[in-house]
Design a protein around this motif. Structure first.
Motif, short mmCIF file in Angstrom:
data_model
loop_
_atom_site.label_atom_id
_atom_site.label_comp_id
_atom_site.label_asym_id
_atom_site.label_seq_id
_atom_site.Cartn_x
_atom_site.Cartn_y
_atom_site.Cartn_z
N TYR A 470 0.86 -1.18 0.00
CA TYR A 470 0.00 0.00 0.00
C TYR A 470 0.90 1.23 0.00
O TYR A 470 1.70 1.43 0.92
CB TYR A 470 -0.93 0.05 1.21
N LEU A 495 -0.55 -4.43 -5.65
CA LEU A 495 -0.31 -3.03 -5.33
C LEU A 495 -1.62 -2.28 -5.18
O LEU A 495 -2.47 -2.29 -6.06
CB LEU A 495 0.53 -2.42 -6.45
N VAL A 497 -2.74 1.66 -4.36
CA VAL A 497 -2.19 3.01 -4.31
C VAL A 497 -3.27 3.97 -3.85
O VAL A 497 -4.37 4.01 -4.42
CB VAL A 497 -1.64 3.44 -5.68
N ARG A 500 -4.63 8.19 -6.05
CA ARG A 500 -4.30 8.26 -7.48
C ARG A 500 -5.12 9.32 -8.21
O ARG A 500 -4.69 9.88 -9.20
CB ARG A 500 -4.55 6.90 -8.14
N ASP A 519 -2.29 8.61 -12.16
CA ASP A 519 -3.01 7.35 -12.25
C ASP A 519 -2.54 6.54 -13.44
O ASP A 519 -2.36 5.32 -13.36
CB ASP A 519 -4.51 7.61 -12.34
N TRP A 522 0.88 4.91 -12.71
CA TRP A 522 0.76 3.71 -11.87
C TRP A 522 0.27 2.53 -12.69
O TRP A 522 0.75 1.39 -12.53
CB TRP A 522 -0.19 3.98 -10.71
N ARG A 523 -0.71 2.76 -13.57
CA ARG A 523 -1.22 1.66 -14.39
C ARG A 523 -0.15 1.16 -15.36
O ARG A 523 -0.05 -0.04 -15.64
CB ARG A 523 -2.48 2.10 -15.13
N ALA A 526 2.29 -1.02 -13.44
CA ALA A 526 1.73 -2.34 -13.18
C ALA A 526 1.78 -3.22 -14.42
O ALA A 526 2.12 -4.41 -14.35
CB ALA A 526 0.29 -2.21 -12.67
N THR A 532 -0.27 -6.66 -10.09
CA THR A 532 -1.71 -6.45 -10.02
C THR A 532 -1.98 -5.15 -9.27
O THR A 532 -1.58 -5.00 -8.12
CB THR A 532 -2.40 -7.62 -9.30
N LEU A 533 -2.64 -4.22 -9.93
CA LEU A 533 -3.02 -2.95 -9.32
C LEU A 533 -4.49 -3.02 -8.94
O LEU A 533 -5.36 -3.13 -9.82
CB LEU A 533 -2.78 -1.81 -10.31
N THR A 535 -7.96 -1.67 -6.51
CA THR A 535 -8.55 -0.37 -6.19
C THR A 535 -9.06 -0.27 -4.76
O THR A 535 -9.57 0.78 -4.37
CB THR A 535 -9.71 -0.06 -7.16
#
Length: 750
Positions: A470, A495, A497, A500, A519, A522-523, A526, A532-533, A535
């Motif tokens: 996290y 992961l 986050v 974002r 955002d 971060w994607r 990943a 694996t991101l 939510t």
């Protein structure tokens, strides 16, 4: 640019110099020449093949079309000279004095794309591509990846665009040369690409025109760092931008000691952090219980050797005390005193490998000087600093804890969290759902020990098989990216986050900068790292549960199943598509099956049709007689059905078409609406467990829909039966789909 130092100037580079740089890198650009005045344009254009393009360059001309500094389709050098004279008059009327003019051969029409590199504040250089020209802002159809990109990254970027069909030929238009486009992306953002020579700033090609014959960059823009906000200032004395050591946009410097993955710094062995010989607690009170007293209580329950630090007391709450931290013989010290005193305490920690500062009030509270002093104190003492502003460490195997109650069983799930509160929730809720933790570290401000460094160590830890993270501010985004890439395909990482959608980044003058947001970065991270991101906290726990349960089943099954996975040709879609994306869903209720199909499709997973011989095998079991047989497969699972039917159906299908993942679901409510005991539900779970034992190359998952309708304790028993065979259990199809997609993403990168 003939060796010109790309980091030595503070203003925007003229377009013709940027194109010279591109030409040296092997990127096609139009033939052209420059002229200092309109009178020299005709001579400069002599020898170029019309139609011609004329552009002015100089301060204030970042977006030339907005200022009227571009003319297209000029028929000959004379017309170009006339256009330059008119352009000069218009620019002077706007208060803009150009440095000169660029005249070029106009490229043939084709698909227009944008290609750019911009420095993300956390992660450094980021490559962007998408539909270009006027479509850049109108559609914002773009893809990003962190530099350096691989050829596979470049191809996935192009394939992910909503307008990708335009590149493959559309409505009679020929397909573009995708290989040439990929080469261009690699020349800019790949290993050894231009990003490594640029002091970002921003770098943008818009448009790049792609045709069936190749690609050509017809417009180029480069703004070194520090100039994006003031590029319209007139020429003159401008502040120089410091070079970054040639590292492509300046990889963030390490704020304190430790391993970033680059360079010769010795790596820290974190074993003593999680399994200390003894723990010292600084800040417990003899009169007014506080956080220090709470931690004394927690540690007394785990049985780890313990000492309190107090200037006057001989003992606190039954724990022996010493006057200073310098008098404590420990591997780990927890400091819970006001922020202003923390550096003084940490300076006493010589000989203690790890010090955790629980206290807040440092950088996160607008006091960076206090945090810098704390880092300096840790360096003076030769200790590694965890935090500040963090809760500490949890490891049942080593007696470490920051949560009350009896520690859970030791396991193989690790967690790195910048939030102590959220980490405590994941530990307690996760253990309630069957997770068993190896190492949990809360890092708070990450002033010294960072998530990236811990991840690299956990990849070597024999007790860890999956890591959850996290993060809110990665502190060292580039180091985190490199750490994630180093464990790709070896260690599953999940992961979560925070923030974002609200992390701001500076407004950028170029389209590239405006189209790269936190955002999206971060994607991209990943996708590149096979991470694996998720939510939310529930999905974080759910995916960790899947990886824990199926730790031994994360590679493609051998024999026929492996051959089947390799032969699949479904293109990648959504989060996990591609080879091995097939899933078999089986259970009661046609409506639930339809909703399951939607959930798995949204996760990028394929519910491939059942082969004919599998349908024949099902009919021999009495399933689907007189009706169609499909995937999801509807079978009578309930209090009055045969509990072994699901096991038999799975065996009949997988023997003929080896699905890598099987998701079985039951309607828990029906067992207590149409039945009188939990035994039929338990029998179904036991048969599913036997199916998993019989099929070691298949990952079986159970979804207990409407589980809240069961009497107290029933869900726990079902979960225990399933866990005994390594089957994860979820309450919804959506949660199961996220977890299954995570495993497929990991195996794709292995």
């Amino acid at each position: 640019m003939n060796g010109r130092d790309l980091s030595a100037t503070a203003t925007a580079f003229p377009e013709h110099e940027v194109k010279a740089l591109l030409r040296e890198a092997g990127v096609p650009v139009p033939r052209g020449a420059t002229a200092a005045s309109p009178e020299e344009v005709a001579g400069a254009a002599d020898g170029l093949t019309p139609p011609l393009v004329l552009k002015a360059f100089g301060p204030g001309l970042v977006h030339k079309s907005d200022s009227g500094a571009v003319r297209l389709a000029l028929g000959d050098p004379a017309e170009a000279a006339e256009a330059a004279a008119g352009m000069l008059r218009e620019l002077l009327a706007q208060g803009i004095t150009p440095d000169g003019f660029l005249v070029e051969e106009q490229a043939a029409a084709g698909a227009e794309l944008i290609v750019g590199v911009v420095r993300d504040p956390s992660f450094g250089p980021v490559l962007l591509t998408g539909l270009g020209g006027v479509w850049t802002e109108a559609l914002r159809d773009t893809a990003v990846r962190l530099c350096p990109v691989s050829e596979a990254d470049a191809r996935r970027m192009l394939a992910s665009l909503r307008g990708a069909r335009l590149l493959h030929g559309y409505r009679g238009r020929p397909a573009v040369d995708l290989d040439a486009l990929v080469r261009l992306l690699l020349a800019i953002g790949g290993d050894g690409g231009l990003w490594e020579r640029l002091e970002l700033g921003e770098f943008e090609l818009n448009p790049v025109i792609a045709t069936e014959r190749g690609v050509i960059a017809v417009d180029a823009r480069y703004l070194p760092a520090g100039r994006a906000s003031d590029v319209t200032e007139p020429a003159g004395d401008r502040p120089a931008v410091p070079a970054s050591g040639g590292n492509g946009g300046g990889r963030p410097e390490r704020p304190a000691g430790g391993d970033t993955g680059d360079g010769p710094v010795a790596r820290t062995d974190f074993t003593a952090l999680f399994e200390p010989r003894a723990v010292a607690v600084v800040g417990a009170s003899t009169g007014r219980p506080n956080f220090g007293n709470m931690f004394l209580e927690f540690y007394r329950a785990t049985g780890v050797p313990l000492v309190a630090v107090h200037p006057e007391a001989d003992e606190i709450d039954g724990v022996p005390a010493v006057p200073t931290l310098a008098d404590a013989d420990a591997d780990y010290a927890l400091v819970a005193v006001p922020a202003g005193r923390c550096a003084e305490v940490v300076r006493q920690a010589a000989g203690i490998p790890f010090v955790q500062v629980m206290s807040g009030g440092f950088g996160e509270a607008g006091a960076p000087d206090l945090e810098a002093d704390l880092i300096g104190a840790a360096r003076e003492a030769g200790t590694r600093l965890l935090g500040p502003n963090c809760m500490g460490v949890y490891s049942p195997r080593g007696g470490q804890t920051f949560v009350g109650g009896e520690p859970g069983p030791p396991g193989h799930v690790a967690l790195i969290s910048q939030s102590g509160g959220l980490a405590g929730e994941v530990v307690k809720v996760g253990e309630r759902r069957g997770l068993a933790f190896s190492r949990v570290a809360t890092v708070g401000n990450s002033a010294d020990v960072t998530p990236a460094e811990l991840l690299r160590w956990l990849a070597t830890d024999e007790h860890t098989s999956v890591v959850g993270m996290y993060l809110e501010d990665p502190r060292e985004g580039r180091a985190l990216f490199e750490s994630l890439m180093s464990v790709r395909g070896r260690l599953p990482v999940v992961l979560l986050v925070g923030g974002r959608s609200v992390q701001g980044r500076r407004a950028a003058v170029s389209h590239t900068g405006g189209l790269v947001g936190d955002d999206r970065v971060w994607r991209a991270l990943a996708e590149q790292a096979g991470v694996t991101l998720v939510t939310g906290q529930d999905d974080l726990i759910g995916v960790l549960t899947f990886f824990q349960a199926h730790a031994g089943r994360l590679t493609a099954p051998a024999g026929g199943a492996a051959r089947a996975l390799v032969s699949e040709t479904r293109p990648a879609t959504g989060a996990a598509g591609g080879a091995g994306s097939a899933v078999l869903v089986i259970g009661p209720s046609g409506g639930a099956g339809v909703l399951a199909a939607d959930a798995f499709d949204a996760a990028g997973l394929s519910l491939d049709a059942l082969p004919q011989d599998a349908r024949d095998g099902l009919k021999a079991l009495g399933i689907g007689v007189g009706s169609s047989l499909a995937n999801p497969l509807e079978i009578p699972v309930g209090p009055r059905g045969r509990p072994e039917l699901v096991r038999e159906a799975i065996a009949a299908i997988v023997a003929r078409r080896p699905y890598p993942d099987v998701v079985a679901h039951v309607n828990v409510q029906s067992f207590f609406t149409y039945g009188t005991s939990a035994e039929p539900l338990y029998a179904c779970a036991r048969n599913l467990a036997r199916a998993q034992e019989d099929l070691p190359g298949v990952r079986v998952t159970l979804v207990t829909r409407n589980g809240e309708c069961a009497p107290p304790g029933v869900e726990d028993e079902v979960r225990a039966i399933a866990a005994g065979a390594g089957i994860p259990v979820y309450r919804s199809m959506e949660a199961a789909a996220v977890a299954v997609a995570a495993a497929k993403r990991f195996t794709r990168g292995a």
